[in-house]
Design a protein around this motif. Structure first.
Motif, PDB file in Angstrom:
ATOM      1  N   SER A   6      19.990  -8.558  14.348  1.00  0.00           N
ATOM      2  CA  SER A   6      18.554  -8.621  14.067  1.00  0.00           C
ATOM      3  C   SER A   6      17.974  -7.201  14.076  1.00  0.00           C
ATOM      4  O   SER A   6      18.584  -6.274  14.635  1.00  0.00           O
ATOM      5  N   LEU A   7      16.795  -7.067  13.493  1.00  0.00           N
ATOM      6  CA  LEU A   7      16.112  -5.769  13.522  1.00  0.00           C
ATOM      7  C   LEU A   7      15.897  -5.321  14.971  1.00  0.00           C
ATOM      8  O   LEU A   7      16.095  -4.154  15.305  1.00  0.00           O
ATOM      9  N   THR A   8      15.528  -6.289  15.829  1.00  0.00           N
ATOM     10  CA  THR A   8      15.308  -5.959  17.242  1.00  0.00           C
ATOM     11  C   THR A   8      16.560  -5.343  17.857  1.00  0.00           C
ATOM     12  O   THR A   8      16.510  -4.291  18.492  1.00  0.00           O
ATOM     13  N   ARG A   9      17.693  -5.994  17.631  1.00  0.00           N
ATOM     14  CA  ARG A   9      18.940  -5.480  18.201  1.00  0.00           C
ATOM     15  C   ARG A   9      19.295  -4.110  17.602  1.00  0.00           C
ATOM     16  O   ARG A   9      19.722  -3.200  18.308  1.00  0.00           O
ATOM     17  N   TYR A  10      19.112  -3.996  16.290  1.00  0.00           N
ATOM     18  CA  TYR A  10      19.397  -2.726  15.602  1.00  0.00           C
ATOM     19  C   TYR A  10      18.597  -1.596  16.258  1.00  0.00           C
ATOM     20  O   TYR A  10      19.135  -0.528  16.563  1.00  0.00           O
ATOM     21  N   LEU A  11      17.305  -1.859  16.500  1.00  0.00           N
ATOM     22  CA  LEU A  11      16.443  -0.813  17.063  1.00  0.00           C
ATOM     23  C   LEU A  11      16.787  -0.534  18.531  1.00  0.00           C
ATOM     24  O   LEU A  11      16.804   0.614  18.960  1.00  0.00           O
ATOM     25  N   VAL A  12      17.081  -1.595  19.281  1.00  0.00           N
ATOM     26  CA  VAL A  12      17.474  -1.403  20.688  1.00  0.00           C
ATOM     27  C   VAL A  12      18.728  -0.532  20.743  1.00  0.00           C
ATOM     28  O   VAL A  12      18.820   0.414  21.535  1.00  0.00           O
ATOM     29  N   LEU A 172      14.393   0.626   5.911  1.00  0.00           N
ATOM     30  CA  LEU A 172      13.946   1.518   6.980  1.00  0.00           C
ATOM     31  C   LEU A 172      14.827   2.758   7.094  1.00  0.00           C
ATOM     32  O   LEU A 172      16.047   2.679   6.937  1.00  0.00           O
ATOM     33  N   THR A 173      14.188   3.895   7.388  1.00  0.00           N
ATOM     34  CA  THR A 173      14.954   5.058   7.845  1.00  0.00           C
ATOM     35  C   THR A 173      14.278   5.678   9.063  1.00  0.00           C
ATOM     36  O   THR A 173      13.051   5.734   9.132  1.00  0.00           O
ATOM     37  N   VAL A 174      15.117   6.099  10.012  1.00  0.00           N
ATOM     38  CA  VAL A 174      14.601   6.898  11.121  1.00  0.00           C
ATOM     39  C   VAL A 174      15.297   8.269  11.085  1.00  0.00           C
ATOM     40  O   VAL A 174      15.346   8.984  12.068  1.00  0.00           O
ATOM     41  N   ALA A 179      18.731   1.562   6.116  1.00  0.00           N
ATOM     42  CA  ALA A 179      19.229   0.208   6.388  1.00  0.00           C
ATOM     43  C   ALA A 179      18.275  -0.815   5.787  1.00  0.00           C
ATOM     44  O   ALA A 179      17.069  -0.578   5.702  1.00  0.00           O
ATOM     45  N   MET A 180      18.837  -1.948   5.351  1.00  0.00           N
ATOM     46  CA  MET A 180      18.032  -3.025   4.765  1.00  0.00           C
ATOM     47  C   MET A 180      18.168  -4.294   5.611  1.00  0.00           C
ATOM     48  O   MET A 180      19.273  -4.638   6.051  1.00  0.00           O
ATOM     49  N   PHE A 181      17.041  -4.984   5.792  1.00  0.00           N
ATOM     50  CA  PHE A 181      16.982  -6.209   6.591  1.00  0.00           C
ATOM     51  C   PHE A 181      16.326  -7.308   5.761  1.00  0.00           C
ATOM     52  O   PHE A 181      15.266  -7.085   5.173  1.00  0.00           O
ATOM     53  N   LEU A 192      19.907  -7.606   9.598  1.00  0.00           N
ATOM     54  CA  LEU A 192      20.535  -6.477   8.907  1.00  0.00           C
ATOM     55  C   LEU A 192      21.453  -6.991   7.802  1.00  0.00           C
ATOM     56  O   LEU A 192      22.369  -7.768   8.067  1.00  0.00           O
ATOM     57  N   THR A 193      21.187  -6.574   6.548  1.00  0.00           N
ATOM     58  CA  THR A 193      22.029  -7.043   5.448  1.00  0.00           C
ATOM     59  C   THR A 193      22.700  -5.892   4.707  1.00  0.00           C
ATOM     60  O   THR A 193      23.595  -6.097   3.914  1.00  0.00           O
ATOM     61  N   GLN A 194      22.245  -4.673   4.929  1.00  0.00           N
ATOM     62  CA  GLN A 194      22.969  -3.526   4.364  1.00  0.00           C
ATOM     63  C   GLN A 194      22.693  -2.266   5.153  1.00  0.00           C
ATOM     64  O   GLN A 194      21.551  -1.952   5.485  1.00  0.00           O
ATOM     65  N   GLU A 195      23.773  -1.546   5.454  1.00  0.00           N
ATOM     66  CA  GLU A 195      23.639  -0.286   6.170  1.00  0.00           C
ATOM     67  C   GLU A 195      24.135   0.832   5.281  1.00  0.00           C
ATOM     68  O   GLU A 195      24.892   0.596   4.339  1.00  0.00           O
ATOM     69  N   ASP A 196      23.751   2.041   5.588  1.00  0.00           N
ATOM     70  CA  ASP A 196      24.237   3.212   4.873  1.00  0.00           C
ATOM     71  C   ASP A 196      24.076   3.060   3.349  1.00  0.00           C
ATOM     72  O   ASP A 196      25.015   3.226   2.582  1.00  0.00           O
ATOM     73  N   VAL A 197      22.866   2.722   2.932  1.00  0.00           N
ATOM     74  CA  VAL A 197      22.555   2.552   1.505  1.00  0.00           C
ATOM     75  C   VAL A 197      22.781   3.883   0.782  1.00  0.00           C
ATOM     76  O   VAL A 197      22.376   4.934   1.276  1.00  0.00           O
TER      77      VAL A 197
END
Ligand code: AHG
Ligand code: MN
Ligand code: MN
Length: 335
Positions: A6-12, A172-174, A179-181, A192-197
């Motif tokens: 989840s976005l929450t987990r990704y951010l944590v 989102l980028t930080v 990453a795409m959600f 999360l459905t795609q990382e490192d676009v």
């Protein structure tokens, strides 16, 4: 992806493992995502929710406001003002900055947004979106004012958009890739459905409003003219054209499969640098595109290096697949 993140987990995990998202920024991004969820619900209701049509007012740039422009703006303000993570907000739909009221604690971040991008597509049921950009308050600053927002785009600490299309997707980028959600409506969470676009460096697809051709400057005319000549022309390949008229959806396509997007300066209003807004549209999109290996310029230089002189500043935008953006920028240098 085998495991749902989840976005929450990704951010944590970004905060805990990589250590470079402070907790205030994590909260901020969670709140922005929650706002996008509720805007997505309003968009989906359409005529049933009474959200279509114009609001009967104009924004500071003289554009007619749609009901959803105002609803989305209110959702973002109300969700973000009380959390203690922000000092102030700025929006395409508000004349001046919105300082967090005294009754709430003040945070160290500044949030900027285009609450509803692609307004002309709302009533015709075509993809629209929300674009956002996060800056930090300058250090040792006492009391927030408009000047605190006037930072070049390379100072952004987070940026992204949420596109309300056949799927609702948050991008989102930080500062460490893109990453795409995708919104899971049953669960009510972004997954999360795609990382490192990555945007391919070359493309055969361009996006520009062709009806403005007669107003363009010579370098843009040259570039598009060469694309239109296809296999028989100097490029030796056929090009395809797409123009959704929602920057958020055009950029989403480019992040997904490459391409070049342009909203260049033109002769209609020679005193304006362009149509799109530097701080609500160009900066966040340019950073996302660069983070995905693409490039973004105003024809002369990197968009992220422009120091804004006013909140609602406009800019010429050329972004997407690196080699094509560099070509158009070189044509400007030669011309
Ligand atoms: P907004 O709806 O926030 O005013 O932005 C619309 C912008 C952008 O999303 C899009 O690329 C462009 O305007 C479309 O312009 P045209 O109407 O000239 O096609
Ligand atoms: Mn917009
Ligand atoms: Mn808008």
């Amino acid at each position: 992806m085998s495991q749902r993140i989840s976005l929450t987990r990704y951010l944590v995990e970004k905060q805990r493992v990589d250590g470079h998202i402070p907790s205030q920024l994590r909260l901020l991004l969670e709140v922005v995502a929650r706002s996008c969820k509720s805007i997505s619900h309003a968009v989906n209701k359409g005529a049933l929710g009474g959200v279509l049509g114009t609001a009967g007012s104009e924004n500071v740039q003289g554009e007619v406001q749609k009901k959803l422009d105002i609803i989305a703006n209110e959702v973002l303000i109300e969700a973000n003002e009380w959390g203690g993570h922000l000092a102030a907000m700025a929006s395409e739909e508000m004349d001046s900055i919105y300082v967090v009221p005294n009754r709430y604690p003040q945070g160290e971040y500044l949030l900027l947004f285009d609450p509803l991008d692609g307004s002309s597509n709302i009533d015709v049921n075509v993809s629209i979106g929300t674009i956002f950009s996060v800056l930090k308050m300058p250090e040792d600053d006492r009391g927030v004012d408009e000047g605190d927002f006037l930072q070049p785009g390379h100072k952004q600490v987070a940026a992204g958009y949420c596109v309300y299309g056949p799927q609702t997707t948050l991008v989102l980028t930080v500062g460490d890739g893109v990453a795409m959600f995708t919104l899971d409506r049953e669960q009510g969470s972004f997954v999360l459905t795609q990382e490192d676009v990555q945007i391919p460096a070359d493309t055969k697809e361009f996006a520009i409003n062709m009806s403005n051709m007669r107003h363009w400057d010579a370098p843009v005319k040259r570039y598009i003219d060469e694309c239109l000549q296809g296999k028989e022309g100097p490029r030796g390949k056929d090009f395809n054209m797409r123009w959704i008229a929602s920057m958020v959806a055009d950029v989403h396509r480019i992040l997904t499969r490459g391409g070049i997007f342009m909203y260049p300066w033109d002769k209609r209003e020679p005193d304006k640098p362009g149509k799109l807004r530097l701080m609500y549209e160009a900066n966040p999109m340019s950073w996302l595109v660069e983070q995905a290996g693409g490039a973004a310029t105003n024809g002369r230089g990197r968009i992220l290096d422009i120091t804004p002189t006013k909140l609602h500043e406009r800019v010429s935008v050329i972004l997407g697949s690196k080699n094509e953006v560099e070509r158009v920028t070189a044509y400007h240098r030669e011309g």
